[in-house]
Design an enzyme around this catalytic site. Structure first.
Site, PDB file in Angstrom:
ATOM      1  N   ASP A 135       0.834  -1.209   0.000  1.00 33.96           N
ATOM      2  CA  ASP A 135       0.000   0.000   0.000  1.00 33.96           C
ATOM      3  C   ASP A 135       0.868   1.258   0.000  1.00 33.96           C
ATOM      4  O   ASP A 135       2.030   1.214   0.400  1.00 33.96           O
ATOM      5  CB  ASP A 135      -0.855   0.042   1.276  1.00 33.96           C
ATOM      6  CG  ASP A 135      -2.076  -0.872   1.193  1.00 33.96           C
ATOM      7  OD1 ASP A 135      -2.411  -1.340   0.102  1.00 33.96           O
ATOM      8  OD2 ASP A 135      -2.694  -1.107   2.252  1.00 33.96           O
ATOM      9  N   GLN A 164      -0.528   7.136  -6.211  1.00 38.13           N
ATOM     10  CA  GLN A 164      -1.685   7.985  -5.881  1.00 38.13           C
ATOM     11  C   GLN A 164      -1.758   9.150  -6.863  1.00 38.13           C
ATOM     12  O   GLN A 164      -0.853   9.986  -6.914  1.00 38.13           O
ATOM     13  CB  GLN A 164      -1.522   8.525  -4.459  1.00 38.13           C
ATOM     14  CG  GLN A 164      -1.472   7.444  -3.390  1.00 38.13           C
ATOM     15  CD  GLN A 164      -0.699   7.888  -2.159  1.00 38.13           C
ATOM     16  OE1 GLN A 164       0.369   8.481  -2.281  1.00 38.13           O
ATOM     17  NE2 GLN A 164      -1.209   7.597  -0.977  1.00 38.13           N
ATOM     18  N   ARG A 185      -1.162  -0.604  -8.739  1.00 39.38           N
ATOM     19  CA  ARG A 185      -2.504  -0.137  -8.382  1.00 39.38           C
ATOM     20  C   ARG A 185      -2.502   1.387  -8.428  1.00 39.38           C
ATOM     21  O   ARG A 185      -1.675   2.033  -7.797  1.00 39.38           O
ATOM     22  CB  ARG A 185      -2.854  -0.600  -6.968  1.00 39.38           C
ATOM     23  CG  ARG A 185      -4.173  -0.022  -6.472  1.00 39.38           C
ATOM     24  CD  ARG A 185      -4.333  -0.208  -4.958  1.00 39.38           C
ATOM     25  NE  ARG A 185      -4.299  -1.603  -4.582  1.00 39.38           N
ATOM     26  CZ  ARG A 185      -4.045  -2.003  -3.323  1.00 39.38           C
ATOM     27  NH1 ARG A 185      -3.789  -1.141  -2.379  1.00 39.38           N
ATOM     28  NH2 ARG A 185      -4.031  -3.295  -3.035  1.00 39.38           N
ATOM     29  N   ALA A 190      -5.642   8.931  -0.409  1.00 37.52           N
ATOM     30  CA  ALA A 190      -6.595   9.065   0.698  1.00 37.52           C
ATOM     31  C   ALA A 190      -6.090   9.902   1.873  1.00 37.52           C
ATOM     32  O   ALA A 190      -6.748   9.953   2.897  1.00 37.52           O
ATOM     33  CB  ALA A 190      -6.971   7.673   1.202  1.00 37.52           C
ATOM     34  N   ARG A 289     -10.885   7.574   6.958  1.00 42.39           N
ATOM     35  CA  ARG A 289     -10.583   7.947   5.560  1.00 42.39           C
ATOM     36  C   ARG A 289     -11.790   7.667   4.665  1.00 42.39           C
ATOM     37  O   ARG A 289     -12.090   8.425   3.756  1.00 42.39           O
ATOM     38  CB  ARG A 289      -9.335   7.210   5.068  1.00 42.39           C
ATOM     39  CG  ARG A 289      -8.048   7.737   5.688  1.00 42.39           C
ATOM     40  CD  ARG A 289      -6.816   7.294   4.925  1.00 42.39           C
ATOM     41  NE  ARG A 289      -6.593   5.864   5.014  1.00 42.39           N
ATOM     42  CZ  ARG A 289      -6.008   5.250   6.034  1.00 42.39           C
ATOM     43  NH1 ARG A 289      -5.567   5.950   7.067  1.00 42.39           N
ATOM     44  NH2 ARG A 289      -5.830   3.952   6.044  1.00 42.39           N
ATOM     45  N   ARG A 290     -12.521   6.587   4.949  1.00 38.75           N
ATOM     46  CA  ARG A 290     -13.722   6.291   4.146  1.00 38.75           C
ATOM     47  C   ARG A 290     -14.798   7.345   4.396  1.00 38.75           C
ATOM     48  O   ARG A 290     -15.501   7.759   3.498  1.00 38.75           O
ATOM     49  CB  ARG A 290     -14.300   4.898   4.472  1.00 38.75           C
ATOM     50  CG  ARG A 290     -13.348   3.735   4.290  1.00 38.75           C
ATOM     51  CD  ARG A 290     -12.962   3.443   2.851  1.00 38.75           C
ATOM     52  NE  ARG A 290     -12.015   4.312   2.214  1.00 38.75           N
ATOM     53  CZ  ARG A 290     -10.682   4.274   2.368  1.00 38.75           C
ATOM     54  NH1 ARG A 290     -10.131   3.402   3.159  1.00 38.75           N
ATOM     55  NH2 ARG A 290      -9.900   5.102   1.710  1.00 38.75           N
TER      56      ARG A 290
HETATM   57  P1  FDA Z   1     -14.209   9.288  -5.044  1.00 34.97           P
HETATM   58  O1  FDA Z   1     -14.129   9.068  -3.563  1.00 34.97           O
HETATM   59  O2  FDA Z   1     -13.948  10.641  -5.578  1.00 34.97           O
HETATM   60  O3  FDA Z   1     -15.602   8.777  -5.498  1.00 34.97           O
HETATM   61  C1  FDA Z   1     -15.955   8.949  -6.845  1.00 34.97           C
HETATM   62  C2  FDA Z   1     -17.337   8.474  -7.106  1.00 34.97           C
HETATM   63  O4  FDA Z   1     -17.417   7.078  -6.782  1.00 34.97           O
HETATM   64  C3  FDA Z   1     -18.410   9.121  -6.274  1.00 34.97           C
HETATM   65  O5  FDA Z   1     -18.776  10.371  -6.786  1.00 34.97           O
HETATM   66  C4  FDA Z   1     -19.494   8.087  -6.406  1.00 34.97           C
HETATM   67  O6  FDA Z   1     -20.085   8.177  -7.661  1.00 34.97           O
HETATM   68  C5  FDA Z   1     -18.713   6.814  -6.328  1.00 34.97           C
HETATM   69  N1  FDA Z   1     -18.646   6.351  -4.930  1.00 34.97           N
HETATM   70  C6  FDA Z   1     -17.643   6.536  -4.052  1.00 34.97           C
HETATM   71  N2  FDA Z   1     -17.954   5.984  -2.869  1.00 34.97           N
HETATM   72  C7  FDA Z   1     -19.184   5.452  -3.004  1.00 34.97           C
HETATM   73  C8  FDA Z   1     -20.068   4.747  -2.159  1.00 34.97           C
HETATM   74  N3  FDA Z   1     -19.757   4.506  -0.877  1.00 34.97           N
HETATM   75  N4  FDA Z   1     -21.241   4.349  -2.656  1.00 34.97           N
HETATM   76  C9  FDA Z   1     -21.595   4.622  -3.926  1.00 34.97           C
HETATM   77  N5  FDA Z   1     -20.806   5.302  -4.779  1.00 34.97           N
HETATM   78  C10 FDA Z   1     -19.623   5.698  -4.338  1.00 34.97           C
HETATM   79  N6  FDA Z   1      -5.433   5.162  -1.028  1.00 34.97           N
HETATM   80  C11 FDA Z   1      -4.148   5.392  -0.655  1.00 34.97           C
HETATM   81  O7  FDA Z   1      -3.809   6.553  -0.396  1.00 34.97           O
HETATM   82  N7  FDA Z   1      -3.249   4.363  -0.593  1.00 34.97           N
HETATM   83  C12 FDA Z   1      -3.578   3.090  -0.918  1.00 34.97           C
HETATM   84  O8  FDA Z   1      -2.725   2.200  -0.848  1.00 34.97           O
HETATM   85  C13 FDA Z   1      -4.928   2.829  -1.307  1.00 34.97           C
HETATM   86  N8  FDA Z   1      -5.334   1.578  -1.649  1.00 34.97           N
HETATM   87  C14 FDA Z   1      -6.586   1.407  -2.204  1.00 34.97           C
HETATM   88  C15 FDA Z   1      -6.961   0.162  -2.693  1.00 34.97           C
HETATM   89  C16 FDA Z   1      -8.176   0.020  -3.348  1.00 34.97           C
HETATM   90  C17 FDA Z   1      -8.539  -1.317  -3.909  1.00 34.97           C
HETATM   91  C18 FDA Z   1      -9.048   1.136  -3.492  1.00 34.97           C
HETATM   92  C19 FDA Z   1     -10.341   1.006  -4.227  1.00 34.97           C
HETATM   93  C20 FDA Z   1      -8.696   2.334  -2.958  1.00 34.97           C
HETATM   94  C21 FDA Z   1      -7.500   2.491  -2.303  1.00 34.97           C
HETATM   95  N9  FDA Z   1      -7.137   3.704  -1.744  1.00 34.97           N
HETATM   96  C22 FDA Z   1      -5.832   3.900  -1.340  1.00 34.97           C
HETATM   97  C23 FDA Z   1      -8.167   4.748  -1.516  1.00 34.97           C
HETATM   98  C24 FDA Z   1      -8.232   5.725  -2.659  1.00 34.97           C
HETATM   99  O9  FDA Z   1      -7.079   6.529  -2.693  1.00 34.97           O
HETATM  100  C25 FDA Z   1      -9.455   6.645  -2.522  1.00 34.97           C
HETATM  101  O10 FDA Z   1      -9.368   7.372  -1.342  1.00 34.97           O
HETATM  102  C26 FDA Z   1     -10.781   5.910  -2.561  1.00 34.97           C
HETATM  103  O11 FDA Z   1     -10.759   4.837  -3.460  1.00 34.97           O
HETATM  104  C27 FDA Z   1     -11.899   6.850  -2.999  1.00 34.97           C
HETATM  105  O12 FDA Z   1     -11.628   7.372  -4.259  1.00 34.97           O
HETATM  106  P2  FDA Z   1     -12.474   7.030  -5.588  1.00 34.97           P
HETATM  107  O13 FDA Z   1     -11.499   6.851  -6.689  1.00 34.97           O
HETATM  108  O14 FDA Z   1     -13.367   5.892  -5.354  1.00 34.97           O
HETATM  109  O15 FDA Z   1     -13.238   8.349  -5.892  1.00 34.97           O
END
Ligand code: FDA
Length: 309
Positions: A135, A164, A185, A190, A289-290
């Protein structure tokens, strides 16, 4: 603004104590965390695999400042890998490791301890028939983490890395890591990062994500598209087609409990879809963070804090 407040709370030991001891109903943690024990998480992973999904399991914990704790986290991964192999869940399930949980932040000896612990986990993963993804944490650790990844890949080239898109440096890092066999990845990022190193406007982060995807898809490696963002999922498919990639030469990744229907939809279309499955007692930083990512998640959390169930 709310995002920044929640992200700084994710690092506060005082707020952590308050939240951890509040009468949080099980459902709020359970929505994002697949249990507090390895057994519970392995059972959740089996359910995902039965639905045609893949998994990357994360034993929750970060910012370890104690050598024994780093060793305990390493041992927890070794046990997890034994359970996965014994349960016939590899190679569909792999593990994700935060280097700060296995010692990276220890004063003076951090990198050395983290490399040793991560090597032991990579070795056990290979014996179990699966892989490790390292990660990525906050920007002060990026160089160290990429250095450790390089070191691990000398003996375990199958080890995945994370980049990232919110960091200004990442497009260049994508170029460096887009070589044959390199599993990368790509996520948005985050952590609470300063403007000097990161794009802070959401649109700029999305644009950077697309630029980075372009580099990874055109390269020789194996892109792992980690996002729930529907526009970026579409962009990934378009860029993959443009680069002449077949389904299976890249994968989608999403977090446990987020957009499960979309996870199944993509899998049904024939894409490998890996779900990141966090578990363990140390759920606080991960949960915060979530919550920072989506106001709706925060409402859900606050409502369940007030509920007595
Ligand atoms: P964003 O949060 O901007 O969401 C975009 C859109 O996705 C929203 O507008 C909505 O449409 C949809 N959406 C998002 N959440 C939803 C929900 N709960 N329900 C419905 N729709 C939803 N970060 C890091 O810094 N280091 C790491 O090692 C990792 N590892 C990692 C692994 C994996 C498998 C994932 C998926 C993510 C990570 N992350 C991470 C976290 C990542 O950096 C980020 O914070 C989250 O994935 C949220 O970003 P999104 O790309 O989903 O977009």
């Amino acid at each position: 603004m709310l995002r920044r407040v929640l992200l700084s709370m994710s690092r506060s030991r005082r707020v952590r104590h308050i939240v951890e001891t509040a009468p949080v109903s099980r459902s709020v943690v359970a929505r994002f965390v697949a249990g507090t024990s390895a057994e519970e998480a392995v059972a959740a992973t089996r359910t995902l695999l039965d639905k045609g999904l893949l998994a990357s399991m994360d034993h929750l914990g970060e910012d370890t400042l104690d050598l024994q704790q780093a060793t305990d986290v390493r041992d927890a991964y070794l046990r997890l890998l034994e359970l996965l192999a014994a349960g016939g869940l590899t190679p569909g399930a792999e593990v994700s490791v935060k280097l700060s949980a296995v010692g990276q932040a220890l004063p003076d000896v951090g990198e050395k301890v983290a490399v040793e612990n991560a090597r032991t986990i990579c070795h056990a993963a290979r014996n179990a028939g699966t892989t490790v993804t390292v990660d990525m944490e906050d920007h002060t650790t990026t160089d160290s983490t990429l250095g450790i990844l390089r070191e691990l890949r000398k003996d375990f080239p199958e080890t995945g890395g994370v980049l990232q898109a919110y960091l200004r440096r990442t497009e260049a890092d994508c170029r460096d890591l887009a070589y044959e066999g390199s599993r990368v990845r790509l996520c948005k990022g985050a952590y609470n990062e300063p403007e000097s190193v990161a794009f802070t406007d959401r649109l700029d982060v999305d644009k950077s994500y697309v630029r980075c995807l372009k580099v990874l898809m055109a390269g020789e490696g194996y892109p792992m598209v980690a996002t729930h963002d529907p526009r970026l999922v579409e962009a990934a498919q378009a860029l993959a087609a443009q680069a002449g990639r077949e389904k299976g030469s890249y994968e989608f990744q999403m977090l446990y409990g987020i957009r499960p229907d979309e996870q199944r939809r993509l899998a049904a279309e024939g894409h490998p879809v890996r779900v990141y499955v966090p578990y363990g007692q140390e759920w606080y930083g991960y949960l915060m963070r979530r919550l920072a990512e989506r106001p709706a998640n925060l409402t859900f959390f606050l409502r369940s804090l007030l509920s007595t169930k």
